[in-house]
Motif scaffolding. Structure first.
Motif, PDB file in Angstrom:
ATOM      1  N   ILE A  54       3.011  11.110  44.802  1.00 23.89           N
ATOM      2  CA  ILE A  54       1.736  12.130  44.795  1.00 23.89           C
ATOM      3  C   ILE A  54       0.638  11.424  44.585  1.00 23.89           C
ATOM      4  O   ILE A  54       0.458  10.403  43.555  1.00 23.89           O
ATOM      5  N   ILE A  55      -0.329  11.538  45.658  1.00 24.68           N
ATOM      6  CA  ILE A  55      -1.830  11.080  45.466  1.00 24.68           C
ATOM      7  C   ILE A  55      -2.726  12.023  44.874  1.00 24.68           C
ATOM      8  O   ILE A  55      -2.901  13.038  45.493  1.00 24.68           O
ATOM      9  N   ALA A  56      -3.087  11.826  43.524  1.00 29.69           N
ATOM     10  CA  ALA A  56      -3.836  13.041  43.024  1.00 29.69           C
ATOM     11  C   ALA A  56      -5.372  12.704  42.942  1.00 29.69           C
ATOM     12  O   ALA A  56      -5.778  11.625  42.792  1.00 29.69           O
ATOM     13  N   GLY A  57      -6.051  13.433  43.738  1.00 27.38           N
ATOM     14  CA  GLY A  57      -7.697  13.354  43.931  1.00 27.38           C
ATOM     15  C   GLY A  57      -8.377  14.279  42.958  1.00 27.38           C
ATOM     16  O   GLY A  57      -8.014  14.948  42.071  1.00 27.38           O
ATOM     17  N   ASN A  58      -9.684  14.146  43.110  1.00 29.17           N
ATOM     18  CA  ASN A  58     -10.669  14.871  42.460  1.00 29.17           C
ATOM     19  C   ASN A  58     -10.305  16.361  42.360  1.00 29.17           C
ATOM     20  O   ASN A  58     -10.913  17.129  41.415  1.00 29.17           O
ATOM     21  N   GLY A  59      -9.723  16.863  43.438  1.00 27.97           N
ATOM     22  CA  GLY A  59      -9.337  18.341  43.536  1.00 27.97           C
ATOM     23  C   GLY A  59      -8.214  18.818  42.594  1.00 27.97           C
ATOM     24  O   GLY A  59      -7.940  19.652  42.475  1.00 27.97           O
ATOM     25  N   THR A  60      -7.584  17.745  41.777  1.00 28.47           N
ATOM     26  CA  THR A  60      -6.770  18.167  40.871  1.00 28.47           C
ATOM     27  C   THR A  60      -7.215  18.232  39.159  1.00 28.47           C
ATOM     28  O   THR A  60      -6.662  18.633  38.431  1.00 28.47           O
ATOM     29  N   LEU A  61      -8.593  17.849  39.087  1.00 31.80           N
ATOM     30  CA  LEU A  61      -9.108  17.678  38.019  1.00 31.80           C
ATOM     31  C   LEU A  61      -9.080  19.128  37.115  1.00 31.80           C
ATOM     32  O   LEU A  61      -9.031  19.029  35.688  1.00 31.80           O
ATOM     33  N   HIS A  62      -8.959  20.214  37.662  1.00 28.93           N
ATOM     34  CA  HIS A  62      -9.049  21.492  37.174  1.00 28.93           C
ATOM     35  C   HIS A  62      -7.471  22.051  36.864  1.00 28.93           C
ATOM     36  O   HIS A  62      -7.399  22.923  36.077  1.00 28.93           O
ATOM     37  N   CYS A  63      -6.325  21.271  36.927  1.00 33.45           N
ATOM     38  CA  CYS A  63      -5.266  21.728  36.879  1.00 33.45           C
ATOM     39  C   CYS A  63      -4.364  20.439  36.574  1.00 33.45           C
ATOM     40  O   CYS A  63      -3.361  20.289  37.088  1.00 33.45           O
ATOM     41  N   PRO A  64      -4.576  19.573  35.786  1.00 30.30           N
ATOM     42  CA  PRO A  64      -3.834  18.796  35.111  1.00 30.30           C
ATOM     43  C   PRO A  64      -2.389  19.105  34.547  1.00 30.30           C
ATOM     44  O   PRO A  64      -1.557  18.234  34.967  1.00 30.30           O
ATOM     45  N   THR A 167       1.717  15.558  58.129  1.00 31.40           N
ATOM     46  CA  THR A 167       3.038  16.227  58.880  1.00 31.40           C
ATOM     47  C   THR A 167       2.859  17.734  58.219  1.00 31.40           C
ATOM     48  O   THR A 167       3.222  18.534  59.190  1.00 31.40           O
ATOM     49  N   HIS A 168       2.388  18.028  57.170  1.00 31.73           N
ATOM     50  CA  HIS A 168       2.066  19.495  56.608  1.00 31.73           C
ATOM     51  C   HIS A 168       0.746  19.512  55.839  1.00 31.73           C
ATOM     52  O   HIS A 168       0.571  18.403  55.184  1.00 31.73           O
ATOM     53  N   SER A 169       0.215  20.683  55.889  1.00 31.44           N
ATOM     54  CA  SER A 169      -0.858  20.696  55.109  1.00 31.44           C
ATOM     55  C   SER A 169      -1.088  21.951  54.146  1.00 31.44           C
ATOM     56  O   SER A 169      -0.392  22.886  54.800  1.00 31.44           O
ATOM     57  N   VAL A 170      -1.815  22.324  53.253  1.00 33.00           N
ATOM     58  CA  VAL A 170      -2.120  23.335  52.608  1.00 33.00           C
ATOM     59  C   VAL A 170      -3.438  23.476  52.186  1.00 33.00           C
ATOM     60  O   VAL A 170      -3.899  22.600  51.506  1.00 33.00           O
ATOM     61  N   LEU A 171      -4.024  24.761  52.981  1.00 35.17           N
ATOM     62  CA  LEU A 171      -5.512  24.924  52.820  1.00 35.17           C
ATOM     63  C   LEU A 171      -5.544  25.732  51.602  1.00 35.17           C
ATOM     64  O   LEU A 171      -5.079  27.026  51.558  1.00 35.17           O
ATOM     65  N   GLY A 172      -6.451  25.301  50.543  1.00 39.15           N
ATOM     66  CA  GLY A 172      -6.880  26.298  49.492  1.00 39.15           C
ATOM     67  C   GLY A 172      -6.719  25.615  48.257  1.00 39.15           C
ATOM     68  O   GLY A 172      -6.560  24.502  48.176  1.00 39.15           O
ATOM     69  N   ASP A 173      -6.910  26.458  47.136  1.00 41.17           N
ATOM     70  CA  ASP A 173      -6.833  25.620  45.919  1.00 41.17           C
ATOM     71  C   ASP A 173      -5.426  25.187  45.382  1.00 41.17           C
ATOM     72  O   ASP A 173      -4.552  26.238  45.692  1.00 41.17           O
ATOM     73  N   CYS A 174      -5.351  24.198  44.868  1.00 44.47           N
ATOM     74  CA  CYS A 174      -3.989  23.708  44.765  1.00 44.47           C
ATOM     75  C   CYS A 174      -3.353  24.373  43.425  1.00 44.47           C
ATOM     76  O   CYS A 174      -2.108  24.337  43.293  1.00 44.47           O
ATOM     77  N   GLN A 175      -4.162  24.883  42.596  1.00 40.50           N
ATOM     78  CA  GLN A 175      -3.658  25.411  41.460  1.00 40.50           C
ATOM     79  C   GLN A 175      -2.643  26.500  41.677  1.00 40.50           C
ATOM     80  O   GLN A 175      -1.491  26.403  41.366  1.00 40.50           O
ATOM     81  N   PRO A 176      -3.125  27.632  42.496  1.00 42.68           N
ATOM     82  CA  PRO A 176      -2.246  28.708  42.781  1.00 42.68           C
ATOM     83  C   PRO A 176      -0.990  28.324  43.830  1.00 42.68           C
ATOM     84  O   PRO A 176       0.140  28.810  43.655  1.00 42.68           O
ATOM     85  N   ALA A 177      -1.394  27.346  44.796  1.00 41.01           N
ATOM     86  CA  ALA A 177      -0.286  27.002  45.520  1.00 41.01           C
ATOM     87  C   ALA A 177       0.911  26.210  44.969  1.00 41.01           C
ATOM     88  O   ALA A 177       2.026  26.385  45.168  1.00 41.01           O
ATOM     89  N   ARG A 178       0.366  25.333  43.821  1.00 43.34           N
ATOM     90  CA  ARG A 178       1.479  24.719  42.953  1.00 43.34           C
ATOM     91  C   ARG A 178       2.192  25.650  42.269  1.00 43.34           C
ATOM     92  O   ARG A 178       3.531  25.455  41.929  1.00 43.34           O
ATOM     93  N   ARG A 179       1.696  26.666  41.706  1.00 41.31           N
ATOM     94  CA  ARG A 179       2.341  27.847  40.756  1.00 41.31           C
ATOM     95  C   ARG A 179       3.656  28.530  41.684  1.00 41.31           C
ATOM     96  O   ARG A 179       4.412  28.777  41.346  1.00 41.31           O
ATOM     97  N   GLU A 180       3.464  28.538  43.018  1.00 33.73           N
ATOM     98  CA  GLU A 180       4.447  28.889  44.025  1.00 33.73           C
ATOM     99  C   GLU A 180       5.580  28.213  44.111  1.00 33.73           C
ATOM    100  O   GLU A 180       6.836  28.212  44.238  1.00 33.73           O
TER     101      GLU A 180
END
Length: 180
Positions: A54-64, A167-180
């Protein structure tokens, strides 16, 4: 993002009045769940990949916590971009610390050897990829064989596929996508 150099008197001044609460940019809501992407296909890749990262970027700072939970449940190492340093504690057993031009060599080598690269809230810019033609050879081969590839989670549509095709992408906030 860019760095802004502020004068000392501005930085040390006291703010007068109410400080507005941080509001992240809105996600693209196309599925009703706050994201758009094939999470089932991505989950299958986690199951078959032998060397995921996993490469975590700035977009993960709100969901550590969600990032840590994902890494621990999947037992997948995490490297970070400069802007996400510390999102997973550097002493965590799954932390490979920062990657990229000024990062840890072992983190860069792990990315190059990974058959599944899951970028979450990162940009895949030249500071982390280096020469695109030589970036992620194992993940690219694994994508052709259906056993891995490059997955990109991002809230900003213009970032997905800007540097390299996922190969695959997910568009949107990673926090609700991760909860799925």
């Amino acid at each position: 993002y860019m760095g802004i150099d502020l004068p000392k008197d501005v930085v040390s001044a006291t703010v007068q009045g109410d400080v507005p609460e941080f509001v992240p940019p809105p996600a693209v809501h196309t599925s009703g769940l706050g994201y758009e992407g094939d999470l089932d296909a991505i989950a299958r890749l986690f199951d078959v990949a032998e060397r995921p990262i996993i490469i975590a970027g700035n977009g993960t700072l709100h969901c550590p916590e969600e990032l840590r939970e994902l890494a621990e449940r999947a037992n997948v190492p995490v490297t970070t971009t400069l802007h996400a340093m510390g999102v997973l504690p550097e002493a965590h057993p799954l932390s490979l610390q920062m990657m990229g031009m000024h990062g840890a060599a072992y983190a860069n080598l792990a990315v190059q050897a990974a058959d599944l690269i899951v970028g979450i809230g990162n940009r895949f810019d030249d500071r982390t990829t280096g020469a695109i033609a030589r970036y992620a050879p194992e993940a690219r081969q694994a994508a052709l064989e259906g056993r891995g590839g490059i997955v990109h989670f991002d809230i900003e549509a213009s970032q997905i596929g800007r540097v390299l095709p996922p190969t695959h992408s997910v568009l949107g906030d990673c926090q609700p996508a991760r909860r799925e």
